[in-house]
Write a protein that holds these residues in place. Structure first.
Motif, PDB file in Angstrom:
ATOM      1  N   ALA A 150       0.825  -1.206   0.000  1.00  0.00           N
ATOM      2  CA  ALA A 150       0.000   0.000   0.000  1.00  0.00           C
ATOM      3  C   ALA A 150       0.858   1.255   0.000  1.00  0.00           C
ATOM      4  CB  ALA A 150      -0.924  -0.002   1.211  1.00  0.00           C
ATOM      5  N   ARG A 151       2.086   1.174   0.521  1.00  0.00           N
ATOM      6  CA  ARG A 151       2.887   2.374   0.712  1.00  0.00           C
ATOM      7  C   ARG A 151       4.010   2.519  -0.294  1.00  0.00           C
ATOM      8  NH1 ARG A 151       2.386   4.676   5.719  1.00  0.00           N
ATOM      9  NH2 ARG A 151       4.574   5.129   5.981  1.00  0.00           N
ATOM     10  N   ASN A 152       4.274   1.457  -1.051  1.00  0.00           N
ATOM     11  CA  ASN A 152       5.428   1.500  -1.938  1.00  0.00           C
ATOM     12  C   ASN A 152       5.013   1.022  -3.324  1.00  0.00           C
ATOM     13  OD1 ASN A 152       7.705   0.395  -3.396  1.00  0.00           O
ATOM     14  ND2 ASN A 152       8.896   0.783  -1.548  1.00  0.00           N
ATOM     15  N   ALA A 153       5.246   1.871  -4.331  1.00  0.00           N
ATOM     16  CA  ALA A 153       4.757   1.564  -5.673  1.00  0.00           C
ATOM     17  C   ALA A 153       5.437   0.337  -6.257  1.00  0.00           C
ATOM     18  CB  ALA A 153       4.968   2.760  -6.593  1.00  0.00           C
ATOM     19  N   ALA A 154       6.745   0.174  -6.002  1.00  0.00           N
ATOM     20  CA  ALA A 154       7.452  -0.980  -6.565  1.00  0.00           C
ATOM     21  C   ALA A 154       6.908  -2.271  -5.972  1.00  0.00           C
ATOM     22  CB  ALA A 154       8.955  -0.858  -6.283  1.00  0.00           C
ATOM     23  N   ALA A 155       6.661  -2.260  -4.661  1.00  0.00           N
ATOM     24  CA  ALA A 155       6.120  -3.459  -4.017  1.00  0.00           C
ATOM     25  C   ALA A 155       4.721  -3.757  -4.560  1.00  0.00           C
ATOM     26  CB  ALA A 155       6.063  -3.270  -2.498  1.00  0.00           C
ATOM     27  N   ARG A 156       3.946  -2.684  -4.800  1.00  0.00           N
ATOM     28  CA  ARG A 156       2.585  -2.888  -5.318  1.00  0.00           C
ATOM     29  C   ARG A 156       2.636  -3.507  -6.709  1.00  0.00           C
ATOM     30  NH1 ARG A 156       0.655   1.582  -3.741  1.00  0.00           N
ATOM     31  NH2 ARG A 156       1.145   2.874  -5.528  1.00  0.00           N
ATOM     32  N   TRP A 157       3.569  -3.010  -7.521  1.00  0.00           N
ATOM     33  CA  TRP A 157       3.731  -3.519  -8.883  1.00  0.00           C
ATOM     34  C   TRP A 157       4.026  -5.012  -8.855  1.00  0.00           C
ATOM     35  CZ3 TRP A 157       8.472  -5.383 -10.837  1.00  0.00           C
ATOM     36  CH2 TRP A 157       8.472  -5.659 -12.214  1.00  0.00           C
ATOM     37  N   PHE A 158       4.761  -5.454  -7.831  1.00  0.00           N
ATOM     38  CA  PHE A 158       5.114  -6.864  -7.733  1.00  0.00           C
ATOM     39  C   PHE A 158       3.975  -7.682  -7.140  1.00  0.00           C
ATOM     40  CE2 PHE A 158       6.971 -10.476  -5.499  1.00  0.00           C
ATOM     41  CZ  PHE A 158       7.664 -11.062  -6.536  1.00  0.00           C
ATOM     42  N   VAL A 159       3.349  -7.155  -6.076  1.00  0.00           N
ATOM     43  CA  VAL A 159       2.398  -7.953  -5.296  1.00  0.00           C
ATOM     44  C   VAL A 159       1.039  -8.047  -5.985  1.00  0.00           C
ATOM     45  CG1 VAL A 159       1.113  -8.010  -3.127  1.00  0.00           C
ATOM     46  CG2 VAL A 159       3.538  -7.503  -3.109  1.00  0.00           C
ATOM     47  N   ASP A 160       0.625  -6.971  -6.649  1.00  0.00           N
ATOM     48  CA  ASP A 160      -0.731  -6.912  -7.204  1.00  0.00           C
ATOM     49  C   ASP A 160      -1.074  -8.099  -8.109  1.00  0.00           C
ATOM     50  OD1 ASP A 160      -3.216  -6.159  -7.971  1.00  0.00           O
ATOM     51  OD2 ASP A 160      -2.696  -4.127  -8.570  1.00  0.00           O
ATOM     52  N   PRO A 161      -0.264  -8.371  -9.160  1.00  0.00           N
ATOM     53  CA  PRO A 161      -0.622  -9.518 -10.013  1.00  0.00           C
ATOM     54  C   PRO A 161      -0.533 -10.848  -9.296  1.00  0.00           C
ATOM     55  CG  PRO A 161       1.474  -8.575 -10.687  1.00  0.00           C
ATOM     56  CD  PRO A 161       0.897  -7.642  -9.688  1.00  0.00           C
ATOM     57  N   VAL A 162       0.437 -10.963  -8.368  1.00  0.00           N
ATOM     58  CA  VAL A 162       0.592 -12.234  -7.652  1.00  0.00           C
ATOM     59  C   VAL A 162      -0.668 -12.528  -6.837  1.00  0.00           C
ATOM     60  CG1 VAL A 162       1.907 -13.455  -5.892  1.00  0.00           C
ATOM     61  CG2 VAL A 162       3.090 -12.048  -7.556  1.00  0.00           C
ATOM     62  N   VAL A 163      -1.197 -11.485  -6.175  1.00  0.00           N
ATOM     63  CA  VAL A 163      -2.387 -11.700  -5.354  1.00  0.00           C
ATOM     64  C   VAL A 163      -3.618 -11.899  -6.234  1.00  0.00           C
ATOM     65  CG1 VAL A 163      -3.914 -10.647  -3.651  1.00  0.00           C
ATOM     66  CG2 VAL A 163      -1.461 -10.534  -3.352  1.00  0.00           C
ATOM     67  N   SER A 164      -3.681 -11.184  -7.361  1.00  0.00           N
ATOM     68  CA  SER A 164      -4.841 -11.336  -8.248  1.00  0.00           C
ATOM     69  C   SER A 164      -4.984 -12.773  -8.717  1.00  0.00           C
ATOM     70  CB  SER A 164      -4.713 -10.419  -9.460  1.00  0.00           C
ATOM     71  OG  SER A 164      -4.706  -9.088  -9.047  1.00  0.00           O
ATOM     72  N   VAL A 165      -3.857 -13.407  -9.039  1.00  0.00           N
ATOM     73  CA  VAL A 165      -3.921 -14.802  -9.458  1.00  0.00           C
ATOM     74  C   VAL A 165      -3.981 -15.716  -8.239  1.00  0.00           C
ATOM     75  CG1 VAL A 165      -2.758 -16.621 -10.754  1.00  0.00           C
ATOM     76  CG2 VAL A 165      -2.662 -14.281 -11.563  1.00  0.00           C
ATOM     77  N   GLY A 166      -3.240 -15.346  -7.185  1.00  0.00           N
ATOM     78  CA  GLY A 166      -3.090 -16.251  -6.050  1.00  0.00           C
ATOM     79  C   GLY A 166      -4.321 -16.375  -5.193  1.00  0.00           C
ATOM     80  N   PHE A 167      -5.089 -15.284  -5.050  1.00  0.00           N
ATOM     81  CA  PHE A 167      -6.241 -15.331  -4.163  1.00  0.00           C
ATOM     82  C   PHE A 167      -7.294 -16.333  -4.635  1.00  0.00           C
ATOM     83  CE2 PHE A 167      -9.258 -12.414  -1.528  1.00  0.00           C
ATOM     84  CZ  PHE A 167      -9.571 -13.490  -0.747  1.00  0.00           C
ATOM     85  N   PRO A 168      -7.731 -16.256  -5.903  1.00  0.00           N
ATOM     86  CA  PRO A 168      -8.819 -17.165  -6.274  1.00  0.00           C
ATOM     87  C   PRO A 168      -8.407 -18.599  -6.537  1.00  0.00           C
ATOM     88  CG  PRO A 168      -8.234 -15.810  -8.132  1.00  0.00           C
ATOM     89  CD  PRO A 168      -7.438 -15.295  -6.973  1.00  0.00           C
ATOM     90  N   MET A 169      -7.130 -18.865  -6.731  1.00  0.00           N
ATOM     91  CA  MET A 169      -6.812 -20.249  -7.131  1.00  0.00           C
ATOM     92  C   MET A 169      -6.854 -21.176  -5.920  1.00  0.00           C
ATOM     93  SD  MET A 169      -2.761 -20.312  -7.707  1.00  0.00           S
ATOM     94  CE  MET A 169      -1.601 -20.201  -6.380  1.00  0.00           C
ATOM     95  N   PRO A 170      -7.255 -22.417  -6.141  1.00  0.00           N
ATOM     96  CA  PRO A 170      -7.288 -23.375  -5.042  1.00  0.00           C
ATOM     97  C   PRO A 170      -5.879 -23.835  -4.700  1.00  0.00           C
ATOM     98  CG  PRO A 170      -8.138 -24.380  -7.038  1.00  0.00           C
ATOM     99  CD  PRO A 170      -7.783 -22.995  -7.392  1.00  0.00           C
TER     100      PRO A 170
END
Lengths: 264, 78
Positions: A92-112
């Motif tokens: 939430a506070r760092n753009a580089a971290a967001r760039w990395f985490v956002d796609p990982v969570v988008s795919v990671g959250f819904p997958m079993p």
């Protein structure tokens, strides 16, 4: 004109009324099995598996397995909570971290995530490591997501006033950002916790190695259905107690928040 | 992470695949454990990736559907 008087039942009646449904269900269940409408092997009567459950608890076997399950579920949950809150806040506070985490969570959250279990067994073996890795892997996504949403949507005026009063960056994080996001972080943890329990039992069923999951699968293979139901009852009681504890903790931590001001 | 991920699709996929890993004669979960037990890890990874893709797509579908159903709601500009 007299207002129609409301008739109040005594408080004890209200307390008793909430038990009517579960007690009726238990009585019907017992009656259906006693009348021979259902094969008692497929669905043991509550009295039968209740007696078995007391036996198992008294002998201590089920308690040992319950303790193992709890240890695994709680360790995995706390690792996921610590890591997830840190990653979410960082994103939430760092753009580089967001760039990395956002796609990982988008795919990671819904997958079993449990579908990785055979891979984790390949990597970590059949011991506790694979189970813990699986629990952490499953629980971390709701925590990251909730923390990210919580810390990135806090009231800007809170942050601005704190900065105006000369709060340092570190104090801003600990005294303003984290407390303000706490309701959402706790909601994320409340989603992650039942998941930790589910995944612990499933991994124990798959890889064995003690715990309630393997207790139940072993009993099922030995065709002792009462013991399987005893396992279910144990996990239900433990889950209920832990969620209750979680609720109390939430109320304690959020004393200052409007949600706790509402009379319950 | 623009929106909170849809919880129930994620949970139902988790439970479905767990059940298939444990007791099943077909389905992707069974395929994963079958390939794993036969040490055919390439095929196992392929099956896992298919599961991941289905999970991701179902999540996107769910979010699109909920956006469409809740289009009357005024949302703060994202």
């Amino acid at each position: 004109m007299k207002a129609p008087r409301k008739r109040h039942l005594p408080r004890a009646w209200h307390a008793a009324a909430s038990y009517v449904v579960p007690v009726t269900l238990l009585v019907v269940w017992e009656a259906v099995v006693r009348l021979g409408w259902i094969n008692p092997f497929l669905l043991p009567a509550p009295s039968a598996f209740g007696a078995r459950w007391i036996d198992e608890v008294a002998s201590g076997f089920i308690l040992r397995d319950a303790l193992l399950t709890m240890m695994r579920a709680l360790s995995g949950f706390f690792i996921a909570a610590a890591a997830g809150i840190a990653i979410g806040t960082l994103a939430a506070r760092n753009a580089a971290a967001r760039w990395f985490v956002d796609p990982v969570v988008s795919v990671g959250f819904p997958m079993p995530k449990i579908s990785f279990m055979p891979i984790f067994m390949l990597w970590f073996g059949l011991g506790d490591q694979a189970k813990l890795a699986m629990i952490v892997f499953t629980c971390i996504f709701p925590v990251i997501s909730a923390t990210y949403l919580g810390t990135s949507s806090i009231d800007r005026y809170l942050v601005w006033s704190a900065q105006n009063l000369g709060t340092s960056r570190r104090a801003l994080l600990w005294k303003v950002v984290i407390p303000a996001a706490l309701p959402q972080i706790l909601s994320g943890l409340q989603i992650a916790f039942p998941m930790a329990l589910i995944v612990t039992v499933v991994t124990e069923m798959i890889t064995s190695g003690g715990g309630l999951g393997s207790y139940m699968i072993v009993s099922a293979r030995a065709a002792i259905s009462e013991k399987v139901f005893a396992g279910i009852a144990t996990i239900a009681v433990l889950g209920f107690l832990l969620l209750l504890a979680f609720d109390l903790l939430r109320r304690r931590l959020l004393r200052w928040h409007a949600e706790t001001m509402v009379a319950i | 992470m623009k929106q909170e991920g849809a919880l129930l699709p994620a949970l139902s996929w988790l439970l479905l695949v767990s059940a298939e890993l444990l007791i099943s004669r077909n389905g992707l979960g069974y395929l994963i454990s079958f390939y794993g037990e036969n040490a055919d890890y390439g095929a196992m990874f392929a099956a896992v990736i298919v599961v991941v893709l289905i999970g991701f797509l179902s999540d996107r579908l769910f979010l699109a559907a909920s956006r469409w159903l809740l289009r009357w709601r005024e949302l703060p500009a994202a």
